[in-house]
Write a protein that holds these residues in place. Structure first.
Motif, PDB file in Angstrom:
ATOM      1  N   ALA A   1      31.819  26.225  29.685  1.00  0.00           N
ATOM      2  CA  ALA A   1      31.571  25.892  31.281  1.00  0.00           C
ATOM      3  C   ALA A   1      32.896  25.843  32.076  1.00  0.00           C
ATOM      4  O   ALA A   1      33.933  25.793  31.484  1.00  0.00           O
ATOM      5  CB  ALA A   1      30.922  24.620  31.656  1.00  0.00           C
ATOM      6  N   VAL A   2      32.736  26.550  33.305  1.00  0.00           N
ATOM      7  CA  VAL A   2      33.738  26.205  34.286  1.00  0.00           C
ATOM      8  C   VAL A   2      33.177  25.891  35.602  1.00  0.00           C
ATOM      9  O   VAL A   2      32.314  25.793  35.893  1.00  0.00           O
ATOM     10  CB  VAL A   2      34.596  27.672  34.625  1.00  0.00           C
ATOM     11  CG1 VAL A   2      35.287  28.116  33.397  1.00  0.00           C
ATOM     12  CG2 VAL A   2      33.528  28.608  35.003  1.00  0.00           C
ATOM     13  N   ALA A   3      34.192  25.004  36.205  1.00  0.00           N
ATOM     14  CA  ALA A   3      34.010  24.212  37.428  1.00  0.00           C
ATOM     15  C   ALA A   3      34.944  24.539  38.507  1.00  0.00           C
ATOM     16  O   ALA A   3      36.364  24.475  37.975  1.00  0.00           O
ATOM     17  CB  ALA A   3      33.487  22.862  37.172  1.00  0.00           C
ATOM     18  N   PHE A   4      34.792  24.408  39.425  1.00  0.00           N
ATOM     19  CA  PHE A   4      35.703  24.596  40.783  1.00  0.00           C
ATOM     20  C   PHE A   4      36.692  25.543  40.311  1.00  0.00           C
ATOM     21  O   PHE A   4      37.871  25.623  40.655  1.00  0.00           O
ATOM     22  CB  PHE A   4      36.654  23.118  40.908  1.00  0.00           C
ATOM     23  CG  PHE A   4      37.432  22.630  41.981  1.00  0.00           C
ATOM     24  CD1 PHE A   4      36.960  23.259  43.270  1.00  0.00           C
ATOM     25  CD2 PHE A   4      38.582  22.106  41.757  1.00  0.00           C
ATOM     26  CE1 PHE A   4      37.741  22.823  44.246  1.00  0.00           C
ATOM     27  CE2 PHE A   4      39.348  22.037  42.775  1.00  0.00           C
ATOM     28  CZ  PHE A   4      39.071  22.460  43.991  1.00  0.00           C
ATOM     29  N   LEU A   5      35.985  26.623  39.931  1.00  0.00           N
ATOM     30  CA  LEU A   5      36.867  27.919  39.690  1.00  0.00           C
ATOM     31  C   LEU A   5      37.097  28.778  40.970  1.00  0.00           C
ATOM     32  O   LEU A   5      35.976  29.106  41.489  1.00  0.00           O
ATOM     33  CB  LEU A   5      36.307  28.820  38.661  1.00  0.00           C
ATOM     34  CG  LEU A   5      36.805  30.133  38.308  1.00  0.00           C
ATOM     35  CD1 LEU A   5      38.518  29.726  37.472  1.00  0.00           C
ATOM     36  CD2 LEU A   5      35.931  30.753  37.125  1.00  0.00           C
ATOM     37  N   GLU A   6      38.042  29.210  41.122  1.00  0.00           N
ATOM     38  CA  GLU A   6      38.444  30.123  42.399  1.00  0.00           C
ATOM     39  C   GLU A   6      38.976  31.656  41.976  1.00  0.00           C
ATOM     40  O   GLU A   6      39.499  31.500  40.812  1.00  0.00           O
ATOM     41  CB  GLU A   6      39.489  29.400  43.364  1.00  0.00           C
ATOM     42  CG  GLU A   6      38.803  28.268  43.763  1.00  0.00           C
ATOM     43  CD  GLU A   6      40.124  27.571  44.859  1.00  0.00           C
ATOM     44  OE1 GLU A   6      40.535  27.942  45.945  1.00  0.00           O
ATOM     45  OE2 GLU A   6      40.480  26.570  44.327  1.00  0.00           O
ATOM     46  N   ASP A   7      38.737  32.482  42.708  1.00  0.00           N
ATOM     47  CA  ASP A   7      39.224  33.797  42.724  1.00  0.00           C
ATOM     48  C   ASP A   7      38.714  34.580  41.601  1.00  0.00           C
ATOM     49  O   ASP A   7      39.232  35.768  41.060  1.00  0.00           O
ATOM     50  CB  ASP A   7      40.693  33.884  42.625  1.00  0.00           C
ATOM     51  CG  ASP A   7      41.457  33.050  43.749  1.00  0.00           C
ATOM     52  OD1 ASP A   7      40.712  33.220  44.898  1.00  0.00           O
ATOM     53  OD2 ASP A   7      42.595  32.253  43.724  1.00  0.00           O
ATOM     54  N   ILE A   8      37.691  34.296  40.955  1.00  0.00           N
ATOM     55  CA  ILE A   8      37.314  35.017  39.737  1.00  0.00           C
ATOM     56  C   ILE A   8      35.713  35.265  40.042  1.00  0.00           C
ATOM     57  O   ILE A   8      34.961  34.434  40.254  1.00  0.00           O
ATOM     58  CB  ILE A   8      37.258  34.286  38.203  1.00  0.00           C
ATOM     59  CG1 ILE A   8      38.638  33.950  38.073  1.00  0.00           C
ATOM     60  CG2 ILE A   8      36.892  35.076  37.177  1.00  0.00           C
ATOM     61  CD1 ILE A   8      39.734  34.915  37.651  1.00  0.00           C
ATOM     62  N   GLU A   9      35.430  36.652  40.107  1.00  0.00           N
ATOM     63  CA  GLU A   9      34.030  37.142  40.475  1.00  0.00           C
ATOM     64  C   GLU A   9      32.875  36.821  39.515  1.00  0.00           C
ATOM     65  O   GLU A   9      31.729  36.477  39.721  1.00  0.00           O
ATOM     66  CB  GLU A   9      34.115  38.671  40.731  1.00  0.00           C
ATOM     67  CG  GLU A   9      32.825  39.183  41.099  1.00  0.00           C
ATOM     68  CD  GLU A   9      32.902  40.744  41.546  1.00  0.00           C
ATOM     69  OE1 GLU A   9      33.707  41.039  41.984  1.00  0.00           O
ATOM     70  OE2 GLU A   9      32.049  41.370  41.054  1.00  0.00           O
ATOM     71  N   ASN A  10      33.276  36.935  38.047  1.00  0.00           N
ATOM     72  CA  ASN A  10      32.336  36.385  37.176  1.00  0.00           C
ATOM     73  C   ASN A  10      32.432  35.084  36.251  1.00  0.00           C
ATOM     74  O   ASN A  10      32.954  35.212  35.091  1.00  0.00           O
ATOM     75  CB  ASN A  10      32.082  37.496  36.169  1.00  0.00           C
ATOM     76  CG  ASN A  10      31.373  38.791  36.942  1.00  0.00           C
ATOM     77  OD1 ASN A  10      32.146  39.835  37.096  1.00  0.00           O
ATOM     78  ND2 ASN A  10      30.224  38.581  37.677  1.00  0.00           N
ATOM     79  N   PRO A  11      32.318  34.010  36.701  1.00  0.00           N
ATOM     80  CA  PRO A  11      32.513  32.869  36.069  1.00  0.00           C
ATOM     81  C   PRO A  11      31.844  32.739  34.736  1.00  0.00           C
ATOM     82  O   PRO A  11      32.495  31.882  34.100  1.00  0.00           O
ATOM     83  CB  PRO A  11      32.250  31.655  37.330  1.00  0.00           C
ATOM     84  CG  PRO A  11      31.492  32.142  38.364  1.00  0.00           C
ATOM     85  CD  PRO A  11      31.833  33.752  38.456  1.00  0.00           C
ATOM     86  N   ILE A  12      30.724  33.121  34.848  1.00  0.00           N
ATOM     87  CA  ILE A  12      29.664  32.952  33.801  1.00  0.00           C
ATOM     88  C   ILE A  12      30.538  33.646  32.557  1.00  0.00           C
ATOM     89  O   ILE A  12      30.406  33.000  31.263  1.00  0.00           O
ATOM     90  CB  ILE A  12      28.554  33.659  33.646  1.00  0.00           C
ATOM     91  CG1 ILE A  12      27.616  33.229  32.677  1.00  0.00           C
ATOM     92  CG2 ILE A  12      28.454  35.063  33.794  1.00  0.00           C
ATOM     93  CD1 ILE A  12      26.969  31.833  32.986  1.00  0.00           C
ATOM     94  N   SER A  13      31.139  34.756  32.731  1.00  0.00           N
ATOM     95  CA  SER A  13      32.208  35.373  31.519  1.00  0.00           C
ATOM     96  C   SER A  13      33.395  34.320  31.132  1.00  0.00           C
ATOM     97  O   SER A  13      33.368  34.386  30.004  1.00  0.00           O
ATOM     98  CB  SER A  13      32.284  36.460  31.973  1.00  0.00           C
ATOM     99  OG  SER A  13      31.322  37.679  32.198  1.00  0.00           O
ATOM    100  N   VAL A  14      33.752  33.748  32.028  1.00  0.00           N
ATOM    101  CA  VAL A  14      34.828  32.916  31.742  1.00  0.00           C
ATOM    102  C   VAL A  14      34.320  31.683  30.878  1.00  0.00           C
ATOM    103  O   VAL A  14      34.605  31.386  29.827  1.00  0.00           O
ATOM    104  CB  VAL A  14      35.667  32.250  33.057  1.00  0.00           C
ATOM    105  CG1 VAL A  14      36.779  31.558  32.764  1.00  0.00           C
ATOM    106  CG2 VAL A  14      35.999  33.621  33.974  1.00  0.00           C
ATOM    107  N   ALA A  15      32.922  31.234  31.344  1.00  0.00           N
ATOM    108  CA  ALA A  15      32.342  30.153  30.601  1.00  0.00           C
ATOM    109  C   ALA A  15      32.135  30.559  29.184  1.00  0.00           C
ATOM    110  O   ALA A  15      32.340  29.636  28.330  1.00  0.00           O
ATOM    111  CB  ALA A  15      31.142  29.693  31.248  1.00  0.00           C
ATOM    112  N   ARG A  16      31.609  31.824  29.201  1.00  0.00           N
ATOM    113  CA  ARG A  16      31.544  32.261  27.653  1.00  0.00           C
ATOM    114  C   ARG A  16      32.747  32.342  26.962  1.00  0.00           C
ATOM    115  O   ARG A  16      32.708  32.072  25.638  1.00  0.00           O
ATOM    116  CB  ARG A  16      30.909  33.729  27.487  1.00  0.00           C
ATOM    117  CG  ARG A  16      30.380  34.142  26.087  1.00  0.00           C
ATOM    118  CD  ARG A  16      29.589  35.248  26.241  1.00  0.00           C
ATOM    119  NE  ARG A  16      29.233  35.784  24.917  1.00  0.00           N
ATOM    120  CZ  ARG A  16      28.506  36.803  24.423  1.00  0.00           C
ATOM    121  NH1 ARG A  16      27.727  37.527  25.324  1.00  0.00           N
ATOM    122  NH2 ARG A  16      28.435  37.085  23.369  1.00  0.00           N
TER     123      ARG A  16
END
Ligand code: SD4
Length: 330
Positions: free
Chosen positions: A116-131
């Motif tokens: 998971a990621v929360a309060f994330l800025e400037d990244i278009e695809n937070p789901i991929s960061v969560a992965r």
């Protein structure tokens, strides 16, 4: 806003024989059409709201090629995250009350791995960061600057997520509202997606820009495993949309899965979780919460506090919106 409310009401009743309900003094319980929700399918994907139609198509391409549910849900919700016309998810999402777009997302697979990621800025695809958090770290959640730094290290490009449209809406809000975050059906529409692949594995993803005009630093249910999303391959998967605080307070998606474990159908399990929200809140004005559930047999359903919640449903030769039951009219 009024138009959208009317639209929501219309879609609640517009797609076939849906409203078969019993009425009480304070509520208007409406059950969805059972026939379409009890038939199990595999592979299958469901996702919240109308934006789920395009997202499901991307997920379906993976599922029909024998791909995995985890790839399907990631690629599926990325469509909505990258769509600037979706004002509640990813790029184009409404900012917080200080004008910053901050994103929350989580993902969970059939083995119980999650990120998971929360309060994330400037990244278009937070789901991929969560992965990436799930696959490349020993942790479950990264937040704020640390999440952003991790994303950049993993090669994600940074981007200004505040579109001209969103900036304009925020400026208008600043002129008319009393600098308070506002909760209603018009400004929150997370995408939650649940999929069952050909191998019988479930996965889920949930991603949002959260409540429009929220306090800076506010995080909702969407990145919280057990609240915005939960998957247990032995039973099923669930996700939530709506007022995140109410979902967190009742550990909503986990509750839905546990109710399915006790033998309830996906729709019944979602209804029980909605009733739990109602029993724990005295003031339910604008307290929209909706749950979706998919069990490991491919049966699915949803339920919401208020009318208008629907989901995109895709399996072999079927790609359509499905209306959910609810407890109250707006
Ligand atoms: C949140 N649950 O941040 C999210 C918003 C949402 O439909 O779901 N909107 O509280």
């Amino acid at each position: 806003m009024e138009n959208r409310r009317k639209f929501i009401r219309k879609t609640a009743f517009g797609l076939g024989a849906v409203a078969v309900g019993s009425q009480t003094a304070c509520s208007n319980t409406v059950e969805p059409q059972e026939a379409s929700i009890v038939i199990g399918q595999k592979p299958i994907v469901i996702s919240t709201w109308n934006h789920g139609m395009a997202a499901n198509q991307a997920a379906w391409k993976i599922l029909e090629d024998d791909g995995s549910a985890i790839d399907a849900v990631e690629k599926g919700v990325m469509v909505t995250e990258s769509d600037p016309s979706s004002s509640s998810v990813g790029f184009g999402g409404r900012p917080d009350r200080e004008g910053y777009v901050t994103l929350d997302a989580c993902i969970m697979n059939h083995e119980g791995d999650c990120g998971a990621v929360a309060f994330l800025e400037d990244i278009e695809n937070p789901i991929s960061v969560a992965r990436k958090v799930m696959e490349d770290t020993p942790h479950v959640m990264l937040v704020g600057e640390g999440a952003r730094q991790f994303a950049v290290e993993k090669g994600f490009a940074t981007k200004n997520l505040l579109t001209d449209d969103s900036k304009k809406a925020w400026e208008e809000w600043k002129n008319t509202e009393n600098y308070q975050p506002k909760v209603n059906s018009e400004n929150h529409d997370t995408i939650g997606m649940l999929a069952l692949d050909n191998s019988g594995n479930l996965s889920g993803a949930c991603t949002t820009s959260g409540m429009a005009w929220k306090m800076r630093g506010r995080v909702g249910d969407s990145p919280i495993i057990g609240a915005g999303l939960f998957v247990d391959n032995e039973i099923g998967a669930a996700c939530a949309t709506g007022v995140g605080e109410a979902v967190i307070r009742t550990a909503g998606s986990h509750l839905v899965v546990e109710m399915m474990r006790q033998g309830h159908s996906p729709t019944e399990a979602c209804k029980i979780a909605v009733d739990r929200v109602l029993s724990k809140h005295k003031n339910i004005e604008n307290l929209q919460v909706g749950y979706l559930a998919l069990n490991n047999k491919g049966e699915h359903g949803g339920y919401a506090v208020y009318a208008g919640f629907n989901y995109a449903l895709t399996f072999k030769e079927m790609h359509k919106m499905e209306d959910c039951g609810y407890q109250h009219e707006w």
